[in-house]
Write a protein that holds these residues in place. Structure first.
Motif, short mmCIF file in Angstrom:
data_model
loop_
_atom_site.label_atom_id
_atom_site.label_comp_id
_atom_site.label_asym_id
_atom_site.label_seq_id
_atom_site.Cartn_x
_atom_site.Cartn_y
_atom_site.Cartn_z
N ARG A 144 -55.73 37.75 -32.91
CA ARG A 144 -55.47 38.94 -33.72
C ARG A 144 -56.20 38.84 -35.05
NH1 ARG A 144 -52.17 40.58 -37.66
NH2 ARG A 144 -51.05 38.60 -37.80
N GLU B 231 -52.62 33.73 -29.44
CA GLU B 231 -52.61 35.19 -29.58
C GLU B 231 -52.73 35.60 -31.05
OE1 GLU B 231 -51.27 33.99 -25.77
OE2 GLU B 231 -50.47 33.43 -27.74
N GLU B 232 -52.04 34.87 -31.93
CA GLU B 232 -52.13 35.18 -33.36
C GLU B 232 -53.53 34.89 -33.88
OE1 GLU B 232 -50.16 36.57 -35.54
OE2 GLU B 232 -48.60 36.95 -34.07
#
Length: 235
Positions: free
Chosen positions: A63, A59-60
């Motif tokens: 992003r 997820e990071e």
């Protein structure tokens, strides 16, 4: 779960690509969540470039990928490559790098309240501990635990780990030790004095992931002076 993105490309314009990677780091500073980036060139094919970028999670990584700056740099990167870069997304399922957290946990365990931990999750059974203060190396987990108990019986103490530098199977920690002298230590009766000591410890990780070897450097002379053991020599 730690996530790694593997990026492979071919380029005859390496110097320009190298500068572009610096540009990406500058423009996304404080925004991207990458924790480690490594770039390599194929020894047998200098046009083959591989980059590994590590993130705390998928997820990071997404992003960071969605940042406008990342999109711009990617378009410029494609223009420098002989063909489209290839991206491979990897969930890390095993990591053999030296763990900084294990080093910090080791020092915390040495002075934790209550009974001393068995330490077998941190230290090899046949670990060698080298300390210039001792005439011989301390060998084996049982001997290391006996030495730790000697210090714990003599002092109420706490370690503050200032820095940890790790590479491959070795790590080096710079620390400060603050204590109160509550029990006999090397023939010195309890003084109740507050004392402090600084030092460094080098760790070598063994094949089982625990510490196989330790090298200590500490200001033992300064400690003895604080305990008053050198008073007669100074007069």
């Amino acid at each position: 779960m730690t996530f790694v993105q593997l990026i492979e490309c071919r380029t005859s314009r390496w110097d320009e690509l190298d500068r572009l990677l610096d540009t990406w780091a500058e423009r996304t500073g404080g925004q991207r969540s990458a924790t480690h980036a490594l770039v390599g060139r194929d020894r047998s094919d200098g046009a083959h470039v591989v980059e590994l970028v590590e993130f705390p999670s998928y997820e990071e990584a997404m992003r960071t990928s969605n940042l406008p700056e990342t999109d711009e740099v990617f378009r410029r990167m494609v223009a420098l490559c002989d063909e489209l870069p290839v991206f491979t997304d990897l969930d890390v399922v095993r990591d053999e790098q030296f763990s900084e957290s294990a080093v910090r946990r080791f020092f915390g365990t040495l002075t934790a309240a209550g009974a001393l931990s068995p330490l077998n999750d941190l230290v090899d059974e046949d670990c060698h501990s080298h300390d210039p203060v001792n005439p011989q190396d301390t060998i084996g987990l049982d001997a290391i635990r006996r030495e730790c108990r000697m210090w714990r019986d003599a002092f109420d103490a706490v370690f503050t780990v200032e820095d940890v530098l790790a590479q491959g199977e070795r790590a080096c920690a710079r620390w400060r030790w603050d204590a109160v002298h509550r029990g006999e230590f090397l023939g010195i009766a309890p003084t109740g004095r507050r004392v402090a000591m600084t030092g460094t410890t080098v760790f070598r990780r063994g094949p089982h992931g625990t510490f196989a070897e330790l090298w200590w450097q500490r200001d033992h002379l300064g400690l003895m002076q604080q305990l008053g053991a050198l008073d007669e020599l100074e007069h």
